[in-house]
Every structure is written in C-alpha cells, then in structure tokens.
Design a protein around this motif. Structure first.
Motif, PDB file in Angstrom:
ATOM      1  N   PRO A  56      -9.210 -37.224  48.793  1.00 22.51           N
ATOM      2  CA  PRO A  56      -7.888 -37.112  49.037  1.00 22.51           C
ATOM      3  C   PRO A  56      -7.447 -35.968  47.828  1.00 22.51           C
ATOM      4  O   PRO A  56      -6.098 -35.536  47.995  1.00 22.51           O
ATOM      5  N   THR A  57      -8.268 -35.548  46.967  1.00 26.23           N
ATOM      6  CA  THR A  57      -7.628 -34.652  46.021  1.00 26.23           C
ATOM      7  C   THR A  57      -7.889 -33.141  46.853  1.00 26.23           C
ATOM      8  O   THR A  57      -8.828 -32.776  47.226  1.00 26.23           O
ATOM      9  N   PRO A  58      -6.830 -32.150  46.716  1.00 27.66           N
ATOM     10  CA  PRO A  58      -6.857 -31.166  47.330  1.00 27.66           C
ATOM     11  C   PRO A  58      -8.001 -30.277  46.642  1.00 27.66           C
ATOM     12  O   PRO A  58      -8.072 -30.301  45.299  1.00 27.66           O
ATOM     13  N   GLY A 104      -6.786 -34.278  63.425  1.00 27.14           N
ATOM     14  CA  GLY A 104      -6.050 -35.026  62.718  1.00 27.14           C
ATOM     15  C   GLY A 104      -6.412 -35.605  61.502  1.00 27.14           C
ATOM     16  O   GLY A 104      -5.713 -36.457  60.515  1.00 27.14           O
ATOM     17  N   ARG A 105      -7.543 -34.800  60.711  1.00 26.37           N
ATOM     18  CA  ARG A 105      -8.223 -35.689  59.735  1.00 26.37           C
ATOM     19  C   ARG A 105      -8.154 -34.807  58.526  1.00 26.37           C
ATOM     20  O   ARG A 105      -8.666 -35.165  57.437  1.00 26.37           O
ATOM     21  N   LEU A 106      -7.324 -33.600  58.583  1.00 29.13           N
ATOM     22  CA  LEU A 106      -7.539 -32.927  57.572  1.00 29.13           C
ATOM     23  C   LEU A 106      -5.971 -32.511  57.140  1.00 29.13           C
ATOM     24  O   LEU A 106      -4.976 -32.333  58.024  1.00 29.13           O
ATOM     25  N   HIS A 107      -5.560 -32.476  55.862  1.00 27.45           N
ATOM     26  CA  HIS A 107      -4.385 -32.161  55.404  1.00 27.45           C
ATOM     27  C   HIS A 107      -4.240 -30.850  54.675  1.00 27.45           C
ATOM     28  O   HIS A 107      -5.118 -30.595  53.762  1.00 27.45           O
ATOM     29  N   ARG A 108      -3.512 -29.895  55.064  1.00 31.68           N
ATOM     30  CA  ARG A 108      -3.473 -28.646  54.406  1.00 31.68           C
ATOM     31  C   ARG A 108      -2.362 -28.577  53.231  1.00 31.68           C
ATOM     32  O   ARG A 108      -1.289 -29.086  53.751  1.00 31.68           O
ATOM     33  N   LEU A 133      -5.395 -25.030  49.966  1.00 29.18           N
ATOM     34  CA  LEU A 133      -6.012 -26.270  49.628  1.00 29.18           C
ATOM     35  C   LEU A 133      -6.076 -27.060  50.527  1.00 29.18           C
ATOM     36  O   LEU A 133      -5.449 -27.020  51.585  1.00 29.18           O
ATOM     37  N   VAL A 134      -7.175 -27.641  50.580  1.00 35.01           N
ATOM     38  CA  VAL A 134      -7.177 -29.048  51.994  1.00 35.01           C
ATOM     39  C   VAL A 134      -7.897 -30.232  51.220  1.00 35.01           C
ATOM     40  O   VAL A 134      -8.406 -30.313  50.161  1.00 35.01           O
TER      41      VAL A 134
END
Length: 382
Positions: free
Chosen positions: A336-338, A366-370, A375-376
């Motif tokens: 969860p940490t970028p 839909g499993r990755l947050h940019r 950073l991801v």
C-alpha cells in the motif's frame, strides 16, 4: 515573444491512428500514464488494443475488460466535428507544448477555437468563486497586463476570479479548461463567455468525452490541465480548502512558478493565498512581479519530442510475458505504500521491460494505483 517553428514541430496522426488512440484512452483502466506505457511498449494503439484483454487477465482480473469499440470512437469523433471541435494528439504540433512535458499528460485533447494560441507561453490565473470586487479587479489587471506582454491566460471558466481573468484577456488570448466535455460547460451562466472565447482569440480544451457532465471529482483533473498548460500560476483569493490550492499543488509538482497575492488575514478568502506565501510562493502585487519571473522560462525550448507517438507503421510485436514466478516477485514487492518503479527493478533484479509489463497487467486489472511523481502501489483488497 517569438514562437517561430512551433507549428513545424510534431507528428500528424492519421485518421485510423486517431480512432485507435481514442478507443484506447476510452477503454477501462486506461489513464494517460497507462496509455503512454502501452504505446511505448507495443508500438501502436492498435496492437495495445488487441493486447488489453490478455494483459488484464494476466494481471488477475476476474472479469473481461471493456475495450472501447471503433463505432464508439467514430461516434465521438463525429460529435466533435459537428460541434466544431477536434482531437489533438500529444505528439501533434497544436498540442500545448508545456502540457506535453508533465507526467500523465492527456494523450488526446479535445479543442475548439484558435488552436494556435496553445503555442503561446501561458500564465494560469485561479482563485475564489465568490471573489471580492478588489480581488476580481486585481485578477483582471494581471490578466490584461500579462496578456499584453505576449502571454496567453488559462483558467477554469468558474465564477469569480476565473471569469475576471478570461474577460480581461479575450483580446490577447485566453484558454478555458473544462471539467466536462466541451459540449457540457460549467457553470451555465458562463456559456456566453465561453462562446466569446471560442469565437475570438481563444481556445476551449478538455480531456473528457463529449456529453460528459462534470462531477466534483472531475474538477481536479481540470485543475491539472491549467497547471500543465501554464509556465506559472497566479492565485488570487483562495480559501484554506479550495480547488485553487489543488491547482497550486499541481503547479509546484510540475515545476511551475507559483505566484500568490497577499490578502487580509481577516478575510477567509485569503487564508489559502497567504498560506502559499508562507510556503514559498512568489509575492505578487503587480504584473511586473510575474513578468520578471516568467521571462527566463518563456525562452526555454518546450518543443521536445512527445512522450508517446506513432511516427509511422510499426512492426513491433509484444514481448514474451514474464514467468509466473517473476510476476509473483513483482507483485510481492508492492504494497500500500507508494514506491518508485526503479526501486522495484532493483529489489527484484528483473529487467525493466518485465517490471513495466507486469505493472501494466496489474493496472489494467484494476490492482495498481498510480501516484504523482511516477510512484505506484498495490490496491489493497484486490
């Protein structure tokens, strides 16, 4: 100030490529950064479109990804043409050169009006919707004086400061960034102003689909356009929690100059601008403060190669997918940490191409947050 040569830079998308680009950016889970990575990896939007279902499946998606159809893209293009608008790709010469440089620049921009104004160095002006008389008057003065010095003015067509800035720069050149589709301007009372901008020496821009009515969460994306198009951003009257401060954060992230007009500590409309000054924004009491600071930047060559382009026919085939063990190593390295992508590459010891491909798979599933700055992180619960 000269912009000779601006119109000679850039590529020209074919109609087939433009349709493919529009399909790709309108497909599920494809944002600007993902679009760029897909083009850079597969060489063309058409190949990327073919690979979307497979990439999504490999990323762990349990349902089929929606891929925009050719008919949908052609329908939107037709709607734009009927409206007198068109779509400009990030590599094309009418695309705003400063916007091209930011992370996550829109691959396609819908525009209507005088597109040549996009090549002119720009100052963003934003501020309170319920502006005071003096605040609106000062914003207009800044817009007028900076416009006469050869800059365009970009703002968000909102009430108050935005309206004052647009009206004062109608003759010298102004750009309205919209939160919804070009055919869904907001607020309704500024539709007449938008018509004046488009019919005069101005331009309206949006990255949203035609027919899209703006929602609250769309306005930060509009603010990102304002910060990205401009070389500097002037904030006139902004409360402690306001969209203007979001625009200022984007501007700072993009390396733009941030100007703030000091105001009374007793006026809530000035708490945000005074806070920006405490954080290092440039004190602005006259247009000359802005012009002196922007002068060196306006001479910088902004016309560098775009982030994603299709200069010709590609013969690029997709690389072999990483092994399941490699995919697990990359996914396990995320949380969860970028984190920076370079750190993932170093941590896993895998090739950059393998890491980027797995991140694309996770993104499309839909499993990755940019995050800003490239950073991801992994979406928890997926």
């Amino acid at each position: 100030m000269s912009n000779d040569g601006a119109g000679r830079n850039g590529i020209a998308l074919s109609e087939r490529q433009r349709i493919a680009w529009l399909r790709l950016i309108r497909s599920d889970n494809v944002g600007p950064a993902t679009f760029r990575d897909l083009i850079n990896h597969f060489g063309s939007a058409e190949t990327a479109l073919e690979m979307l279902p497979e990439l999504s499946r490999r990323g762990g998606s349990t349902r089929a990804i929606r891929v925009a159809s050719t008919a949908e893209a052609e329908k939107e293009l037709s709607a734009a043409y009927r409206f007198g608008a068109r779509f400009i790709g990030i590599g094309e010469h009418d695309y705003p050169p400063a916007l091209r440089q930011i992370d996550g620049a829109p691959p396609l921009l819908a525009v209507k009006g005088n597109a040549a104004i996009s090549a002119v160095p720009s100052l963003g002006i934003v501020g309170s919707r319920n502006a005071s008389i003096s605040g609106a008057k000062f914003a207009a003065m800044i817009a007028r004086d900076v416009g006469r010095a050869g800059y365009s003015i970009i703002s968000g067509l909102a009430r108050g400061i935005d309206t004052a800035a647009h009206r004062a720069s109608l003759e010298t050149g102004t750009i309205a960034a919209l939160a919804g589709g070009l055919d869904q301007p907001y607020p309704p009372e500024n539709i007449g102003l938008l018509d004046e901008i488009i019919e005069g020496n101005g331009l309206a821009i949006s990255e949203m689909p035609f027919g899209w009515e703006p929602r609250a969460r769309d306005f930060p994306r509009r603010n990102r356009l304002i910060a990205g198009v401009s070389l500097g951003l002037a904030v006139v009257e902004a409360a402690s929690r306001s969209g203007s401060l979001i625009t200022a954060r984007y501007a700072a992230d993009f390396g733009r100059l941030v100007f703030a007009v000091p105001g009374s500590p007793l006026d809530p409309r000035c708490h945000g601008t005074n806070g920006l000054l405490k954080d290092g924004a440039i004190v602005t009491t006259e247009a000359q403060d802005i012009l002196q600071a922007l002068a060196p930047l306006s001479r910088i060559d902004l016309f560098t190669p775009p982030q994603a382009e299709e200069p010709g026919e590609h013969d690029v085939g997709p690389m072999a997918p990483p092994s399941e063990n490699d995919r697990i190593r990359i996914t396990d390295a995320l949380g969860p940490t970028p984190v920076e992508i370079d750190d993932i590459i170093r941590h896993t010891g895998l090739s950059a191409s393998a890491v980027y491909l797995v991140l694309l798979e996770l993104d499309l599933a839909g499993r990755l947050h940019r995050h800003p700055g490239g950073l991801v992180s992994l979406n928890i619960g997926e």
